[in-house]
Design an enzyme around this catalytic site. Structure first.
Site, PDB file in Angstrom:
ATOM      1  N   ASN A  45       0.783  -1.054  -0.017  1.00  0.00           N
ATOM      2  CA  ASN A  45       0.099   0.021  -0.111  1.00  0.00           C
ATOM      3  C   ASN A  45       0.846   1.333   0.043  1.00  0.00           C
ATOM      4  O   ASN A  45       1.845   1.511   0.857  1.00  0.00           O
ATOM      5  CB  ASN A  45      -0.850  -0.108   1.161  1.00  0.00           C
ATOM      6  CG  ASN A  45      -1.799   1.110   1.310  1.00  0.00           C
ATOM      7  OD1 ASN A  45      -1.293   2.233   1.129  1.00  0.00           O
ATOM      8  ND2 ASN A  45      -3.194   1.127   1.852  1.00  0.00           N
TER       9      ASN A  45
ATOM     10  N   HIS B  10       0.904   6.462   1.917  1.00  0.00           N
ATOM     11  CA  HIS B  10       1.723   7.006   2.712  1.00  0.00           C
ATOM     12  C   HIS B  10       3.004   7.807   1.909  1.00  0.00           C
ATOM     13  O   HIS B  10       3.517   8.793   2.411  1.00  0.00           O
ATOM     14  CB  HIS B  10       2.180   6.503   3.862  1.00  0.00           C
ATOM     15  CG  HIS B  10       0.869   6.178   4.701  1.00  0.00           C
ATOM     16  ND1 HIS B  10       0.101   7.165   5.143  1.00  0.00           N
ATOM     17  CD2 HIS B  10       0.608   5.202   5.275  1.00  0.00           C
ATOM     18  CE1 HIS B  10      -0.822   6.649   5.850  1.00  0.00           C
ATOM     19  NE2 HIS B  10      -0.753   5.336   5.969  1.00  0.00           N
TER      20      HIS B  10
ATOM     21  N   HIS C  52      -5.806   3.577  -1.194  1.00  0.00           N
ATOM     22  CA  HIS C  52      -7.008   3.954  -0.686  1.00  0.00           C
ATOM     23  C   HIS C  52      -7.407   5.417  -1.100  1.00  0.00           C
ATOM     24  O   HIS C  52      -6.583   6.175  -0.630  1.00  0.00           O
ATOM     25  CB  HIS C  52      -6.948   3.903   0.636  1.00  0.00           C
ATOM     26  CG  HIS C  52      -8.339   3.728   1.398  1.00  0.00           C
ATOM     27  ND1 HIS C  52      -8.253   3.819   2.701  1.00  0.00           N
ATOM     28  CD2 HIS C  52      -9.385   4.088   0.993  1.00  0.00           C
ATOM     29  CE1 HIS C  52      -9.651   4.063   3.152  1.00  0.00           C
ATOM     30  NE2 HIS C  52     -10.310   4.285   1.940  1.00  0.00           N
TER      31      HIS C  52
ATOM     32  N   ARG D  64      -9.684   7.980  -0.487  1.00  0.00           N
ATOM     33  CA  ARG D  64     -10.350   8.565   0.649  1.00  0.00           C
ATOM     34  C   ARG D  64     -11.091   9.610   0.150  1.00  0.00           C
ATOM     35  O   ARG D  64     -10.813  10.334  -0.601  1.00  0.00           O
ATOM     36  CB  ARG D  64      -9.611   8.513   2.074  1.00  0.00           C
ATOM     37  CG  ARG D  64      -8.863   7.637   2.730  1.00  0.00           C
ATOM     38  CD  ARG D  64      -8.096   8.164   3.746  1.00  0.00           C
ATOM     39  NE  ARG D  64      -9.281   8.047   4.878  1.00  0.00           N
ATOM     40  CZ  ARG D  64      -9.513   7.433   5.966  1.00  0.00           C
ATOM     41  NH1 ARG D  64      -8.774   6.229   5.751  1.00  0.00           N
ATOM     42  NH2 ARG D  64     -10.366   7.628   6.646  1.00  0.00           N
TER      43      ARG D  64
ATOM     44  N   ARG E 233      -6.985  12.776   1.528  1.00  0.00           N
ATOM     45  CA  ARG E 233      -5.770  13.226   2.395  1.00  0.00           C
ATOM     46  C   ARG E 233      -4.353  12.764   1.777  1.00  0.00           C
ATOM     47  O   ARG E 233      -3.574  13.262   2.198  1.00  0.00           O
ATOM     48  CB  ARG E 233      -6.058  12.688   3.752  1.00  0.00           C
ATOM     49  CG  ARG E 233      -5.876  11.308   3.997  1.00  0.00           C
ATOM     50  CD  ARG E 233      -6.113  10.832   5.618  1.00  0.00           C
ATOM     51  NE  ARG E 233      -7.490  11.142   6.014  1.00  0.00           N
ATOM     52  CZ  ARG E 233      -7.931  10.568   7.175  1.00  0.00           C
ATOM     53  NH1 ARG E 233      -7.046   9.739   7.835  1.00  0.00           N
ATOM     54  NH2 ARG E 233      -9.048  10.785   7.551  1.00  0.00           N
TER      55      ARG E 233
ATOM     56  N   GLU F  93      -8.716   0.474  -2.407  1.00  0.00           N
ATOM     57  CA  GLU F  93      -9.581   0.307  -1.323  1.00  0.00           C
ATOM     58  C   GLU F  93     -10.395   1.582  -1.453  1.00  0.00           C
ATOM     59  O   GLU F  93     -10.208   2.701  -1.742  1.00  0.00           O
ATOM     60  CB  GLU F  93      -8.710   0.379  -0.104  1.00  0.00           C
ATOM     61  CG  GLU F  93      -8.109  -0.626   0.350  1.00  0.00           C
ATOM     62  CD  GLU F  93      -6.996  -0.194   1.443  1.00  0.00           C
ATOM     63  OE1 GLU F  93      -7.110   0.809   1.927  1.00  0.00           O
ATOM     64  OE2 GLU F  93      -6.135  -1.428   1.737  1.00  0.00           O
TER      65      GLU F  93
ATOM     66  N   THR G  36      -8.181   3.301   8.585  1.00  0.00           N
ATOM     67  CA  THR G  36      -9.488   2.387   8.729  1.00  0.00           C
ATOM     68  C   THR G  36      -9.418   1.773  10.103  1.00  0.00           C
ATOM     69  O   THR G  36      -8.543   1.042  10.661  1.00  0.00           O
ATOM     70  CB  THR G  36      -9.382   1.297   7.485  1.00  0.00           C
ATOM     71  OG1 THR G  36      -9.073   2.170   6.457  1.00  0.00           O
ATOM     72  CG2 THR G  36     -10.620   0.749   7.717  1.00  0.00           C
TER      73      THR G  36
ATOM     74  N   GLU H 192     -10.829  -9.587   3.370  1.00  0.00           N
ATOM     75  CA  GLU H 192      -9.556  -9.123   3.858  1.00  0.00           C
ATOM     76  C   GLU H 192      -9.843  -9.153   5.306  1.00  0.00           C
ATOM     77  O   GLU H 192     -10.633  -8.330   5.983  1.00  0.00           O
ATOM     78  CB  GLU H 192      -8.936  -7.815   3.363  1.00  0.00           C
ATOM     79  CG  GLU H 192      -7.630  -7.556   4.127  1.00  0.00           C
ATOM     80  CD  GLU H 192      -7.144  -6.099   3.546  1.00  0.00           C
ATOM     81  OE1 GLU H 192      -7.103  -5.865   2.284  1.00  0.00           O
ATOM     82  OE2 GLU H 192      -6.515  -5.556   4.456  1.00  0.00           O
TER      83      GLU H 192
ATOM     84  N   HIS I 191      -3.741  -4.765   7.651  1.00  0.00           N
ATOM     85  CA  HIS I 191      -3.912  -3.614   8.482  1.00  0.00           C
ATOM     86  C   HIS I 191      -2.729  -3.769   9.730  1.00  0.00           C
ATOM     87  O   HIS I 191      -2.954  -4.739  10.496  1.00  0.00           O
ATOM     88  CB  HIS I 191      -5.165  -3.411   9.058  1.00  0.00           C
ATOM     89  CG  HIS I 191      -5.322  -1.787   9.439  1.00  0.00           C
ATOM     90  ND1 HIS I 191      -5.069  -1.330  10.392  1.00  0.00           N
ATOM     91  CD2 HIS I 191      -5.991  -1.051   8.670  1.00  0.00           C
ATOM     92  CE1 HIS I 191      -5.301  -0.021  10.260  1.00  0.00           C
ATOM     93  NE2 HIS I 191      -5.932   0.143   9.268  1.00  0.00           N
TER      94      HIS I 191
HETATM   95  N1  PXP Z   1      -6.081  -3.136   4.473  1.00  0.00           N
HETATM   96  C1  PXP Z   1      -7.008  -2.244   4.529  1.00  0.00           C
HETATM   97  C2  PXP Z   1      -8.316  -2.543   4.358  1.00  0.00           C
HETATM   98  C3  PXP Z   1      -6.511  -0.701   5.141  1.00  0.00           C
HETATM   99  O1  PXP Z   1      -7.422   0.179   5.060  1.00  0.00           O
HETATM  100  C4  PXP Z   1      -5.151  -0.445   5.300  1.00  0.00           C
HETATM  101  C5  PXP Z   1      -4.600   0.893   5.596  1.00  0.00           C
HETATM  102  O2  PXP Z   1      -4.959   1.916   4.513  1.00  0.00           O
HETATM  103  C6  PXP Z   1      -4.221  -1.628   4.920  1.00  0.00           C
HETATM  104  C7  PXP Z   1      -4.627  -2.817   4.875  1.00  0.00           C
HETATM  105  C8  PXP Z   1      -2.816  -1.154   5.395  1.00  0.00           C
HETATM  106  O3  PXP Z   1      -2.542  -1.098   6.646  1.00  0.00           O
HETATM  107  P1  PXP Z   1      -1.271  -0.698   6.980  1.00  0.00           P
HETATM  108  O4  PXP Z   1      -0.981   0.693   6.395  1.00  0.00           O
HETATM  109  O5  PXP Z   1      -1.429  -0.667   8.465  1.00  0.00           O
HETATM  110  O6  PXP Z   1      -0.066  -1.610   6.748  1.00  0.00           O
END
Ligand code: PXP
Length: 241
Positions: free
Chosen positions: A7, A10, A43, A45, A49, A70, A101, A151, A191
């Protein structure tokens, strides 16, 4: 086959701090794929952001790997996602004030609504996934909705305050995975997973993908994205299939 999907939200978080062009989520995504990730997740959003609409289209156009999107189950996101046509969508609950999330999607009681929401994606052969807590009722509802994947939310396990709580959360997740697989769902995890806590899943068979963002992007600040991704791929590659 590597099971890591990275992901890159960030990377965009850092860029949005100055509203400029760098760092670019597409470049980070391409390097993550070169370092062995199977796919890339973003994601989009509601409050934009981090990831912006143009990032999603850019990734879809230029990335030579699977893109997972996402998104909240809103009409706005549905319209964008159907234009982008990612490999997979993952429906997540979204609250404006949350840092990330926080919980899984409530599926029970919303079966009809969510079945209708994912129907156009199924028609276009876009895979569908629902991000849910390790709760058997929600998992059953996810199956009734007709998503191919769930997931399972690993955040409560990752955030557990002590060993006992961690053990309890892990137990719930393992039970949820087993049940979901038994009723025919494909299972991803995500997550809060990092280079230490992910080892709890080393012996769990049948996990399709791990969705990991924050820990990899954090490590990338120190060692670079290629190394950070490679280190996570190397861990996951030791896990049972
Ligand atoms: N899965 C989902 C559904 C999420 O919303 C997120 C955060 O955007 C992640 C996985 C990834 O989580 P992390 O950034 O804590 O690895």
């Amino acid at each position: 086959m590597p099971k890591l999907c990275v992901n890159v939200d960030h990377v965009a978080t850092v860029r949005q701090a100055r509203l400029g062009l760098e760092p670019d989520p597409l470049t980070a995504a391409q390097l993550a794929i070169l370092a062995g990730a199977r796919g890339i997740i973003v994601h989009l959003r509601e409050d934009r952001r981090h990831i912006q609409d143009k990032d999603v289209f850019n990734l879809k156009t230029h990335l030579k790997a699977n893109l997972h999107l996402e998104m909240a189950a809103t009409a706005e996101m549905q319209k964008i996602a159907l234009q982008v046509k990612p490999h997979m969508i993952c429906l997540v609950p979204e609250k404006r004030q949350e840092l990330t999330t926080e919980g899984g999607l409530i599926c029970k009681g919303r079966e009809q609504e969510l079945r209708e929401f994912i129907a156009p994606f199924k028609e276009k052969k876009i895979l569908t996934s629902l991000f849910i807590d390790a709760d058997l009722e929600q998992i059953k509802a996810a199956q009734e909705i007709g998503a191919e994947f769930i997931e399972v939310h690993t955040g409560h396990y990752a955030d557990a305050k002590n060993e006992q709580e961690k053990e309890q959360e892990l137990k719930k997740i393992l039970k949820a995975i087993e049940y979901a697989q038994k009723i025919g769902l494909q299972v991803n995890l995500g997550h809060g997973l990092d280079y230490q806590n992910i080892w709890a899943f080393a012996k769990v068979p049948g996990i399709k993908e791990y969705s990991i963002g924050h820990s990899i992007i954090s490590r990338a600040i120190y060692v670079g994205i290629s190394k950070a991704v490679e280190q996570m791929v190397n861990i996951i590659n030791t896990f049972v299939d």
